[in-house]
Design an enzyme around this catalytic site. Structure first.
Site, PDB file in Angstrom:
ATOM      1  N   TYR A  53       0.830  -1.009   0.075  1.00  0.00           N
ATOM      2  CA  TYR A  53      -0.090  -0.018   0.003  1.00  0.00           C
ATOM      3  C   TYR A  53       0.860   1.206   0.092  1.00  0.00           C
ATOM      4  CZ  TYR A  53      -4.002  -2.929   1.162  1.00  0.00           C
ATOM      5  OH  TYR A  53      -5.090  -4.086   1.205  1.00  0.00           O
ATOM      6  N   SER A 210     -13.472  -3.872   0.358  1.00  0.00           N
ATOM      7  CA  SER A 210     -14.186  -3.105  -0.474  1.00  0.00           C
ATOM      8  C   SER A 210     -15.786  -3.197  -0.236  1.00  0.00           C
ATOM      9  CB  SER A 210     -13.971  -3.454  -2.154  1.00  0.00           C
ATOM     10  OG  SER A 210     -12.486  -3.154  -2.175  1.00  0.00           O
ATOM     11  N   PRO A 211     -15.905  -3.033   0.811  1.00  0.00           N
ATOM     12  CA  PRO A 211     -17.492  -3.469   1.341  1.00  0.00           C
ATOM     13  C   PRO A 211     -18.397  -2.383   0.751  1.00  0.00           C
ATOM     14  CG  PRO A 211     -16.521  -2.100   3.019  1.00  0.00           C
ATOM     15  CD  PRO A 211     -15.321  -2.535   1.996  1.00  0.00           C
ATOM     16  N   GLY A 215     -16.841   2.504  -3.602  1.00  0.00           N
ATOM     17  CA  GLY A 215     -17.579   3.748  -3.949  1.00  0.00           C
ATOM     18  C   GLY A 215     -18.302   3.803  -5.371  1.00  0.00           C
TER      19      GLY A 215
HETATM   20  N1  LIG Z   1      -6.824  -8.096   1.057  1.00  0.00           N
HETATM   21  C1  LIG Z   1      -6.972  -7.434  -0.292  1.00  0.00           C
HETATM   22  O1  LIG Z   1      -6.473  -7.955  -1.400  1.00  0.00           O
HETATM   23  C2  LIG Z   1      -7.655  -6.206  -0.441  1.00  0.00           C
HETATM   24  C3  LIG Z   1      -7.736  -5.410  -1.580  1.00  0.00           C
HETATM   25  C4  LIG Z   1      -8.290  -4.218  -1.656  1.00  0.00           C
HETATM   26  C5  LIG Z   1      -8.618  -3.385  -0.377  1.00  0.00           C
HETATM   27  N2  LIG Z   1      -8.188  -4.107   0.921  1.00  0.00           N
HETATM   28  C6  LIG Z   1      -8.496  -3.372   2.103  1.00  0.00           C
HETATM   29  O2  LIG Z   1      -9.688  -3.108   2.068  1.00  0.00           O
HETATM   30  C7  LIG Z   1      -9.737  -1.589   2.190  1.00  0.00           C
HETATM   31  C8  LIG Z   1     -10.950  -1.139   1.674  1.00  0.00           C
HETATM   32  O3  LIG Z   1     -11.041  -1.002   0.352  1.00  0.00           O
HETATM   33  P1  LIG Z   1     -12.035  -0.008  -0.555  1.00  0.00           P
HETATM   34  O4  LIG Z   1     -11.083   1.144  -0.414  1.00  0.00           O
HETATM   35  O5  LIG Z   1     -12.057  -0.622  -2.074  1.00  0.00           O
HETATM   36  O6  LIG Z   1     -13.045   0.043   0.287  1.00  0.00           O
HETATM   37  P2  LIG Z   1     -14.542   0.793   0.261  1.00  0.00           P
HETATM   38  O7  LIG Z   1     -14.778   1.101   1.603  1.00  0.00           O
HETATM   39  O8  LIG Z   1     -15.646  -0.096  -0.671  1.00  0.00           O
HETATM   40  O9  LIG Z   1     -14.219   2.031  -0.771  1.00  0.00           O
HETATM   41  C9  LIG Z   1     -13.688   3.035  -0.361  1.00  0.00           C
HETATM   42  C10 LIG Z   1     -13.618   4.081  -1.629  1.00  0.00           C
HETATM   43  O10 LIG Z   1     -14.854   4.319  -1.950  1.00  0.00           O
HETATM   44  C11 LIG Z   1     -15.155   6.012  -1.920  1.00  0.00           C
HETATM   45  N3  LIG Z   1     -16.372   6.387  -1.058  1.00  0.00           N
HETATM   46  C12 LIG Z   1     -16.836   5.432  -0.174  1.00  0.00           C
HETATM   47  N4  LIG Z   1     -18.219   5.993   0.150  1.00  0.00           N
HETATM   48  C13 LIG Z   1     -18.443   6.861  -0.636  1.00  0.00           C
HETATM   49  C14 LIG Z   1     -19.671   7.793  -0.794  1.00  0.00           C
HETATM   50  N5  LIG Z   1     -20.423   7.839  -0.208  1.00  0.00           N
HETATM   51  N6  LIG Z   1     -19.393   8.744  -1.956  1.00  0.00           N
HETATM   52  C15 LIG Z   1     -18.176   8.822  -2.601  1.00  0.00           C
HETATM   53  N7  LIG Z   1     -17.034   7.917  -2.334  1.00  0.00           N
HETATM   54  C16 LIG Z   1     -17.268   6.959  -1.511  1.00  0.00           C
HETATM   55  C17 LIG Z   1     -13.732   6.251  -0.744  1.00  0.00           C
HETATM   56  O11 LIG Z   1     -13.658   7.863  -0.999  1.00  0.00           O
HETATM   57  P3  LIG Z   1     -13.546   8.756   0.212  1.00  0.00           P
HETATM   58  O12 LIG Z   1     -11.900   8.421   0.842  1.00  0.00           O
HETATM   59  O13 LIG Z   1     -13.330  10.028  -0.474  1.00  0.00           O
HETATM   60  O14 LIG Z   1     -14.387   8.862   1.247  1.00  0.00           O
HETATM   61  C18 LIG Z   1     -12.785   5.449  -1.225  1.00  0.00           C
HETATM   62  O15 LIG Z   1     -12.077   5.883  -2.289  1.00  0.00           O
HETATM   63  C19 LIG Z   1      -8.510  -0.813   1.851  1.00  0.00           C
HETATM   64  O16 LIG Z   1      -8.112   0.044   2.654  1.00  0.00           O
HETATM   65  C20 LIG Z   1      -7.533  -2.131   2.226  1.00  0.00           C
HETATM   66  O17 LIG Z   1      -7.060  -2.047   3.694  1.00  0.00           O
HETATM   67  C21 LIG Z   1      -7.732  -5.188   0.784  1.00  0.00           C
END
Ligand SMILES: NC(=O)c1ccc[n+]([C@@H]2O[C@H](COP(=O)([O-])OP(=O)(O)OC[C@H]3O[C@@H](n4cnc5c(N)ncnc54)[C@H](OP(=O)(O)O)[C@@H]3O)[C@@H](O)[C@H]2O)c1
Length: 307
Positions: A53, A210-211, A215
């Site tokens: 990351y 990515s719950p 976004g």
């Molecule tokens: N194990 C693996 O292979 C793996 C892979 C990917 C991720 N991960 C882990 O999972 C975590 C979460 O992943 P993710 O970032 O994909 O999760 P996510 O919570 O589904 O998505 C977050 C993204 O969506 C945007 N977002 C959320 N709500 C929003 C809204 N109401 N309006 C506009 N934009 C919105 C956020 O922007 P803002 O920041 O502007 O709110 C952020 O860019 C990562 O940080 C990491 O720790 C693990």
């Protein structure tokens, strides 16, 4: 907030803060420390990293905070991962991700994470992705060394299918306490590939990354299908009294029989709190199916549609 017990020695907060995009949140160390204290006050004690990351920068920035405030270390659980490598040097024109689950790589990747995080151990270390070249005996040796050296308290995997987990488990006595997989209204593979059933059989939680689908449902250019999904999410938002569709997406995950720990990705505190708020909503079986049906109709049989 009640913690989720992984075993006798390790419990995690019911919502984990994902740190993948930490460098994009625009927080300087002082602001990050302030945010961390706010989260801790709310019981959000678990932080999810990977060595890749921000090319190590996310762990390093967090490490700065821990160096300045060492007393924070015992108040939090650090999760990090290793095993992904970028083969950019050999063929610079072909930037590609691959996996290296050799003992040498896993041990050195974990030690490098500890150095950046300025800590002598992590609470949970995840093998980031399965690898077709994985020799489970070697991974087991790496786990054993990291455990015996006191560098890792507990282990888990990420993106593993049940058979891949079982193959690794056959070579180690160290239990795998979680599988971290992509899970959301936008990604339901875990329902079809045996992941949920495997976690239920093992009695372990799934960490849902990515719950809210990264976004995706909030973009300006959402597809027609997504608009339909948003429509149903909004109806259910009204019905269950949720604050917005993100809370409904979290409630959809919490309705599963398996224990789900969402790993949020937002840099905005209020959006992280949607995951916490959703713990209090209950969703009926019918509402859960309405979302399944609109978001991934192929999971519901034709017969069910006709009823
Ligand atoms: N194990 C693996 O292979 C793996 C892979 C990917 C991720 N991960 C882990 O999972 C975590 C979460 O992943 P993710 O970032 O994909 O999760 P996510 O919570 O589904 O998505 C977050 C993204 O969506 C945007 N977002 C959320 N709500 C929003 C809204 N109401 N309006 C506009 N934009 C919105 C956020 O922007 P803002 O920041 O502007 O709110 C952020 O860019 C990562 O940080 C990491 O720790 C693990």
């Amino acid at each position: 907030m009640e913690k989720i017990r992984l075993d006798q020695e390790l419990s995690l907060a019911p919502v984990t803060i994902g740190m993948m995009n930490l460098l994009e949140w625009g927080l300087d160390p002082k602001e990050l420390s302030g945010r961390l204290h706010e989260y801790l006050g709310l019981g959000l004690t678990t932080y999810d990293f990977a060595d890749i990351y921000g090319k190590g920068g996310c762990e390093a920035l967090f490490g700065e905070i821990l160096e300045q405030e060492p007393s924070l270390r015992n108040k939090i659980e650090i999760v990090t991962k290793g095993g992904i490598v970028y083969d950019t040097l050999r063929r610079p024109y072909f930037v590609s991700e691959s996996y290296n689950l050799s003992k040498e790589h896993l041990v050195s990747a974990c030690e490098a994470s500890l150095k950046r995080l300025k800590t002598d151990h992590v609470d949970l270390y995840l093998i980031h992705r399965p690898c077709p070249l994985m020799d489970p005996a070697e991974v087991a040796e790496a786990m054993d060394k990291l455990y015996r050296d006191g560098k890792v308290r507990k282990f888990g995997v990420s993106n593993f299918l049940p058979e891949q987990m079982a193959a690794l488990e056959a070579y180690t006595g160290i239990p795998l306490l979680v599988n971290q997989v992509q899970m959301s209204v936008k990604c339901m593979d875990f329902l079809a590939d045996g992941t949920q059933e495997d976690a239920l059989r093992r009695k372990i939680p799934l960490m849902a990354y990515s719950p809210v689908g990264g976004g995706a449902l909030h973009r300006a250019d959402v597809s027609r299908d997504d608009l339909e999904t948003i429509g149903v999410l909004k109806e259910i938002q009204e019905e269950i009294g949720a604050g917005n569709i993100d809370e409904v997406m979290y409630a959809w995950l919490y309705r599963l029989p398996v224990t789900v720990i969402p790993v949020t990705g937002s840099g905005k505190k209020e959006r992280v709190l949607y995951a916490v708020n959703a713990l209090k909503y209950s969703m009926t079986r019918e509402q859960w199916y309405d979302i399944l049906r609109v978001a991934r109709p192929e999971h519901v049989s034709r017969k069910y549609h006709d009823i």
